[in-house]
Structures are given as structure tokens and as C-alpha cells.
Design a protein around this motif. Structure first.
Motif, PDB file in Angstrom:
ATOM      1  N   ASP A  11       0.810  -1.214   0.000  1.00  0.00           N
ATOM      2  CA  ASP A  11       0.000   0.000   0.000  1.00  0.00           C
ATOM      3  C   ASP A  11       0.852   1.277   0.000  1.00  0.00           C
ATOM      4  OD1 ASP A  11      -2.097   2.001   0.782  1.00  0.00           O
ATOM      5  OD2 ASP A  11      -3.267   0.177   1.126  1.00  0.00           O
ATOM      6  N   GLY A  12       0.507   2.205  -0.898  1.00  0.00           N
ATOM      7  CA  GLY A  12       1.095   3.548  -0.867  1.00  0.00           C
ATOM      8  C   GLY A  12       2.576   3.633  -1.169  1.00  0.00           C
TER       9      GLY A  12
ATOM     10  N   TRP B  20      -7.585  -0.330  -5.026  1.00  0.00           N
ATOM     11  CA  TRP B  20      -7.568  -1.785  -4.797  1.00  0.00           C
ATOM     12  C   TRP B  20      -8.738  -2.438  -5.523  1.00  0.00           C
ATOM     13  CZ3 TRP B  20      -3.130  -3.454  -3.629  1.00  0.00           C
ATOM     14  CH2 TRP B  20      -2.329  -2.867  -2.655  1.00  0.00           C
TER      15      TRP B  20
ATOM     16  N   ASP C 255       2.235   2.698   3.674  1.00  0.00           N
ATOM     17  CA  ASP C 255       1.244   3.791   3.638  1.00  0.00           C
ATOM     18  C   ASP C 255       1.157   4.485   5.000  1.00  0.00           C
ATOM     19  OD1 ASP C 255      -0.885   5.120   2.034  1.00  0.00           O
ATOM     20  OD2 ASP C 255      -2.151   4.383   3.663  1.00  0.00           O
TER      21      ASP C 255
ATOM     22  N   ASP D 108      -1.299   0.393  -4.655  1.00  0.00           N
ATOM     23  CA  ASP D 108      -2.570   1.029  -5.029  1.00  0.00           C
ATOM     24  C   ASP D 108      -2.396   2.490  -5.460  1.00  0.00           C
ATOM     25  OD1 ASP D 108      -1.861   1.535  -2.375  1.00  0.00           O
ATOM     26  OD2 ASP D 108      -3.939   1.700  -1.684  1.00  0.00           O
ATOM     27  N   HIS D 109      -1.394   3.171  -4.921  1.00  0.00           N
ATOM     28  CA  HIS D 109      -1.185   4.605  -5.208  1.00  0.00           C
ATOM     29  C   HIS D 109       0.149   5.028  -4.613  1.00  0.00           C
ATOM     30  CE1 HIS D 109      -2.062   5.140  -0.993  1.00  0.00           C
ATOM     31  NE2 HIS D 109      -3.167   4.444  -1.165  1.00  0.00           N
TER      32      HIS D 109
ATOM     33  N   SER E 119      -7.148   4.434  -1.450  1.00  0.00           N
ATOM     34  CA  SER E 119      -6.973   2.982  -1.373  1.00  0.00           C
ATOM     35  C   SER E 119      -8.158   2.186  -1.912  1.00  0.00           C
ATOM     36  CB  SER E 119      -6.697   2.572   0.075  1.00  0.00           C
ATOM     37  OG  SER E 119      -5.514   3.198   0.518  1.00  0.00           O
TER      38      SER E 119
ATOM     39  N   HIS F 107      -2.541  11.382  -0.103  1.00  0.00           N
ATOM     40  CA  HIS F 107      -2.723  11.003  -1.511  1.00  0.00           C
ATOM     41  C   HIS F 107      -4.206  11.103  -1.813  1.00  0.00           C
ATOM     42  CE1 HIS F 107      -4.215   7.118  -0.013  1.00  0.00           C
ATOM     43  NE2 HIS F 107      -3.241   7.190   0.863  1.00  0.00           N
TER      44      HIS F 107
HETATM   45 ZN   LIG Z   1      -3.673   2.833  -0.019  1.00  0.00          ZN
END
Ligand SMILES: [Zn+2]
Length: 289
Positions: free
Chosen positions: A33-34, A73, A170, A221-222, A69, A229
Motif C-alpha cells: 500500500d502507498g 484496490w 502507507d 494502489d497509489h 486505497s 494522496h
Molecule cells: Zn492505499
């Protein structure tokens, strides 16, 4: 007598080979994540490096323009953008799971006996799963637990597809700042890399690993900037994509890769024939069609 039997025996062997190939194709997706690609490249990540350096990769891949997120996702798991899956905030109001389900359901419809597992550190990720989509969907409280549960599953279970989600990178971004050179953020990425190493070691220690054809997809995801974000800016929407395994086409992927390509690439490797009526946005990336 011999001449009459041979074609039948040959056909049986061929059928066995075809079915054997399909059954042995398996997918592991590791979602971190992130994680900004520029930070990933600056961090010391020997396990992730081993995957992309021997596989297909893009550090210029793109996620949803709503770079939060839940939206991203869901795109990764369904193979469509938010205008179709209808998750536009992390509240997951009215996801369109009827028309655009989690790819686990499409795989289940193709092979009801398949084993589909998901282990996540951020529980809302599972909100799009419907009854029976996953063989088991587990929410845990830490990245350490995600890694431990993933290794146990891989070593002890009959697994066809496993998705794992790590969340600490994240968390580090939100608390200490996202950035290509933020020390705390890079340290968190390095810790995630250790978990990737544990999970890959677990995968390779499977009793039948040599007879299985695993595709390992690693992505995020980002990205993020400052302490957050969610915007449609390159720092938030640029992601990385790694496809590793025997079927990966080695080297940088020249075409644009998008987060929605992950479900589609996974389904392809699992032998699921895509239907036009599914109206998927993603395409196969990093492995041959
Ligand atoms: Zn995320």
C-alpha cells in the motif's frame, strides 16, 4: 493393434498435458500500500529487485485518478476503473459487484474447485468480496501477521491464487511523509521488502513448487506526497508493476501499464478465457497473451 492404440494414447497424453498445465498455473499478488516507484528504487530492496530484474516491470504504471486505497484496490481486483466498479470513496457505498465482481469470482466460475485466498492488513479491501468468492479471506492487524499467515498458507495449503496486502508503507507516509527520499518512508519500504522475501521463500518451499508455474505480481494502489494522496497528480497516480515467473517477458514493459491490468493478467495466467460481455478495462501485461 499397436497402430490403433497409439493415437488414442497420444491424445490422452496430450489432454493430460493440457489439463496439467492449466491446473499448475498459479498466481501470487503482493500489494504494498502507498508505495511510490521512485522511493522503491531509492530504498534497499533486494527481494523486490530480484523479482523485477528477472521479470517484467514498469515504474511508470498508473492507478485510478481518484488515488485513494478503496478505489485503487477495487480497480486492481476487478479489472475496471471506478466509473464501472462504482467505488469512489473508502466508504465503499454501492460497489457494482454484480457486473464487476472481484476476479476471484470469475476464477471460481471457471474452476469451482480452485482455492482462492486473500490476506489483508486493511480490512475494507475485502468489502467487495461476496459470499463464496474467496475460499478464505483473512483480515489481520499487522504486516508481520500478513507475512506469517501467507507463508503458512503457501506451505500447508492447496493454493491457486493468493492476494496479500501490506499496509505499513502507507502508514509511514501518512505519519512521516511520502517522498522519494523520506528516510522513514524508505525504511518502511525496506521492511516490506523483508516481508516479500519471507513470502517468496514460503512460496519456494511448497512441496510441489517445481511442478507449479507461479506468476508473482507485485504492485501498489497509489503513491503519495506530503502526508497524503488521493489527487490526480503524478506523485499520487504513478505506481510500479512487477510480473515475475517462468511466463514473464523479461525487461521493461514498453506499453502503458495500469492498475486494472492486474486482475486481467492474473485471470489470463490462471487459464480463464475472458468474455467480451465482462466489459473489462484491463489488458494482459508482462506475460505473453
Ligand atoms: Zn492505499
Amino acid at each position: 493393434m499397436k497402430s490403433k492404440c497409439t493415437p488414442i494414447v497420444g491424445l490422452l497424453i496430450m489432454l493430460f498435458m493440457i489439463s496439467g498445465t492449466a491446473q499448475n498455473n498459479k498466481v501470487l499478488i503482493i500489494g504494498i500500500d502507498g508505495t511510490r516507484p521512485d522511493a522503491l528504487l531509492n530504498a534497499n530492496t533486494p527481494n523486490i529487485d530480484d523479482l523485477w530484474q528477472k521479470g517484467a516491470y514498469s515504474f511508470k504504471a498508473k492507478t485510478d485518478e481518484i488515488s485513494s486505497s478503496g478505489i485503487c484496490w477495487t480497480g486492481m481486483m476487478t479489472g475496471v476503473w471506478h466509473d464501472k466498479h462504482n467505488v469512489t470513496t473508502n466508504a465503499y457505498k454501492n460497489p457494482n459487484v454484480t457486473e464487476y465482481p472481484h476476479f476471484f469470482r470469475r476464477y471460481k466460475q471457471f474452476d469451482a474447485a480452485s482455492k482462492r485466498y486473500s490476506i489483508v492488513h486493511w480490512a475494507p479491501l475485502h468489502k467487495i468480496l461476496q459470499e463464496g468468492d474467496a475460499t478464505d479471506a483473512l483480515n489481520v492487524k499487522s504486516d508481520v501477521a500478513v507475512s506469517e499467515k501467507a507463508v503458512t498458507r503457501l506451505q500447508e495449503e492447496d493454493v491457486d491464487v493468493l492476494f496479500v496486502h501490506l499496509d505499513d508503507v502507507d502508514h509511514a507516509g501518512h505519519s512521516k511523509g511520502f517522498g522519494a527520499k523520506k528516510p522513514s518512508y524508505l525504511t518502511a519500504i525496506e521492511q516490506a521488502d523483508i516481508h516479500v522475501g519471507e513470502i517468496i521463500a514460503g512460496l519456494k518451499s511448497r512441496p510441489n513448487y517445481k511442478d507449479e508455474n507461479w506468476l508473482v505480481l507485485v504492485s501498489t494502489d497509489h503513491g503519495g506526497s506530503d502526508f497524503g494522496h488521493g489527487k490526480d497528480i503524478p506523485e499520487h497516480t504513478t505506481i510500479f508493476y512487477i510480473a515475475s515467473g517462468k511466463d514473464a517477458v523479461k525487461g521493461e514493459i514498453k506499453e502503458q501499464v495500469n492498475v486494472i491490468d492486474i486482475a486481467v493478467t492474473a485471470l489470463h495466467h490462471l487459464g480463464v478465457e475472458r468474455k467480451d460481455e465482462w466489459n473489462l478495462d484491463g489488458v494482459v501485461r508482462g506475460i505473453s497473451e
